[in-house]
Design an enzyme around this catalytic site. Structure first.
Site, PDB file in Angstrom:
ATOM      1  N   LYS A 106       0.786  -1.230   0.000  1.00  0.00           N
ATOM      2  CA  LYS A 106       0.000   0.000   0.000  1.00  0.00           C
ATOM      3  C   LYS A 106       0.826   1.293   0.000  1.00  0.00           C
ATOM      4  O   LYS A 106       0.346   2.331  -0.421  1.00  0.00           O
ATOM      5  CB  LYS A 106      -0.953   0.034   1.206  1.00  0.00           C
ATOM      6  CG  LYS A 106      -2.162  -0.890   1.084  1.00  0.00           C
ATOM      7  CD  LYS A 106      -3.186  -0.367   0.110  1.00  0.00           C
ATOM      8  CE  LYS A 106      -4.582  -0.923   0.309  1.00  0.00           C
ATOM      9  NZ  LYS A 106      -4.681  -2.366   0.421  1.00  0.00           N
ATOM     10  N   SER A 134       0.421 -10.003  -1.080  1.00  0.00           N
ATOM     11  CA  SER A 134       0.172  -8.557  -0.997  1.00  0.00           C
ATOM     12  C   SER A 134       0.380  -7.961   0.389  1.00  0.00           C
ATOM     13  O   SER A 134       0.517  -6.745   0.522  1.00  0.00           O
ATOM     14  CB  SER A 134      -1.240  -8.250  -1.499  1.00  0.00           C
ATOM     15  OG  SER A 134      -2.185  -9.055  -0.820  1.00  0.00           O
TER      16      SER A 134
HETATM   17  C1  PLP Z   1      -5.482  -3.299   0.022  1.00  0.00           C
HETATM   18  C2  PLP Z   1      -5.065  -4.716  -0.047  1.00  0.00           C
HETATM   19  C3  PLP Z   1      -5.467  -5.556  -1.100  1.00  0.00           C
HETATM   20  C4  PLP Z   1      -6.427  -5.142  -2.198  1.00  0.00           C
HETATM   21  O1  PLP Z   1      -6.042  -4.012  -2.923  1.00  0.00           O
HETATM   22  P1  PLP Z   1      -7.138  -3.170  -3.727  1.00  0.00           P
HETATM   23  O2  PLP Z   1      -6.359  -2.139  -4.443  1.00  0.00           O
HETATM   24  O3  PLP Z   1      -8.086  -2.588  -2.709  1.00  0.00           O
HETATM   25  O4  PLP Z   1      -7.843  -4.115  -4.636  1.00  0.00           O
HETATM   26  C5  PLP Z   1      -4.979  -6.859  -1.115  1.00  0.00           C
HETATM   27  N1  PLP Z   1      -4.171  -7.317  -0.149  1.00  0.00           N
HETATM   28  C6  PLP Z   1      -3.772  -6.539   0.877  1.00  0.00           C
HETATM   29  C7  PLP Z   1      -2.878  -7.123   1.909  1.00  0.00           C
HETATM   30  C8  PLP Z   1      -4.206  -5.209   0.967  1.00  0.00           C
HETATM   31  O5  PLP Z   1      -3.822  -4.462   2.000  1.00  0.00           O
END
Ligand code: PLP
Length: 382
Positions: free
Chosen positions: A50, A303
């Site tokens: 993020k 992510s």
């Molecule tokens: C925010 C987030 C997502 C999803 O991202 P978007 O841009 O909202 O689709 C996926 N995994 C994690 C760990 C996140 O913090």
């Protein structure tokens, strides 16, 4: 979307974001007969991707905007990305978090230099309050996904992937509001339109899946909170039209499958992903199985890794269910001599992993029993 491509190619996110490793997942690869890599966004200093979007947005503010300060609402990863990005740029940040936010996350944001305001029961309440502060205190609102700059920041991952592994056949990407997938897919399709983009969502928050199915954005009446990083009610207004053009397919996975993927990631790279962080890997496994994929070069994004330690017990228990190493049976039997023996005989030679027997007033008994499944089934899992 030339705009996104240009923004990525002139980005400043590496002032603060890492060009993260792409790790080979040997065990997943061997089990499935494919070559599988994991993009390690768990390695960012805030343990999620993020900060890429947040820094791209905040570093692009005008001098006047920067002087006002920024405001965001988030219960998790976006909060840390905004607080860190703003501090690095010498800009003040206010982060509205729901009252229920765990202290550990509040502390993390404060340590990164963000001013935390606790408000409301749910994320939606915090969002409304943050929008109020934007007006009242003349702050700049930083959206977690519905913003071209934020989307472009997340898209910097795609540039790294093309450099690290140009032979990719498919990339699996988790979807919440859709910023991550819209960004990565746009950049990838611009340079390598043959690479397929597969979105992955939990069965209980299928925002992109439902929108594509209905041909328009749908507000889900309820969303599951297990994978809290993607627990969004509706796909973004900005992200949806982009995603519609550049996403090839969407896979849905259960929470147990997410838990099993957390274990797979741990076994391959010794990282503990949060549920949303393991979503793409769970989708990759499911897609391989459903479509009988062999000899392909596949990538899943890890992510994020911001999971509370005390949730790991639950995750470890569910992982066995997700892998189909274990099944839970619930049954009601008559409370009379011989009926329990009969029930046990039905279980055959399966090992019991968990057991609960409860009388009910009407001469019946309720049984919950966990049984280990045979080696045969285990071998079929990959
Ligand atoms: C925010 C987030 C997502 C999803 O991202 P978007 O841009 O909202 O689709 C996926 N995994 C994690 C760990 C996140 O913090």
């Amino acid at each position: 979307m030339q705009n996104i491509v240009d923004l990525v190619n002139s980005t400043r996110v590496y002032d603060i974001a890492s060009d993260t490793p792409l790790s080979m997942a040997y065990q997943l690869s061997m089990r499935s007969g494919n070559t599988i890599y994991l993009k390690r966004e768990d390695k960012q200093i805030v343990h999620s991707f993020k900060l890429r979007g947040a820094y791209q947005k905040i570093s692009g503010l005008s001098v006047e905007q920067a002087a006002k300060g920024v405001v965001a609402s988030s219960a998790g990863n976006h909060a840390q990305g905004v607080a860190l990005s703003a501090s690095k740029l010498g800009i003040e940040s206010v982060i509205v978090m729901p009252l229920s936010t765990p202290k550990i996350k509040v502390n993390a944001v404060e340590q990164l230099g963000g001013k935390v305001v606790l408000h409301g029961d749910m994320y939606d309440d915090a969002f409304v309050y943050a929008k109020q502060l934007e007006q009242q205190q003349d702050l700049v609102f930083i959206h977690p996904y519905d913003d071209i700059e934020v989307i472009s920041g997340q898209a910097t991952i795609a540039k790294e992937l093309l450099k690290q592994n140009p032979k990719m056949d498919k990339i699996f990407i988790p979807v919440g509001g859709g910023g991550l997938i819209a960004g990565i897919a746009t950049y990838i399709k611009h340079y390598a339109s043959n690479i397929q983009i597969i979105g992955v969502e939990p069965e209980d928050s299928p925002t992109l899946y439902q929108a594509l199915k209905n041909g328009e954005r749908v507000a889900l009446p309820e969303v599951g909170r297990f994978a809290d990083g993607v627990a969004v009610k509706q796909i973004g207004e900005v992200t949806y039209p982009i995603a519609k053009k550049v996403v090839d397919e969407v896979v849905l996975v259960s929470n147990d499958e997410i838990c099993a993927a957390i274990k797979d990631i741990y076994e391959d790279v010794r990282s503990i992903a949060e549920p949303a962080g393991a979503l793409a890997t769970a989708g990759l496994k499911k897609y391989i199985e459903q479509n009988n994929i062999k000899d392909e070069n596949l990538v899943a994004i890890i992510s994020g890794a911001n999971v509370n330690f005390d949730r790991l017990r639950y995750i470890a228990e569910r992982a066995d269910l997700g892998e189909q190493n274990e099944a839970i049976i619930a049954a009601t039997i008559d409370e009379k001599p011989g009926s329990f023996l009969q029930f046990c005989e039905l279980l055959d030679s399966h090992a019991i992993t968990e057991f609960n027997y409860r009388y009910t007033p009407n001469d019946q008994a309720r049984i919950f029993v966990g049984v280990a499944l045979s080696e045969g089934l285990k071998e079929k899992r990959y």
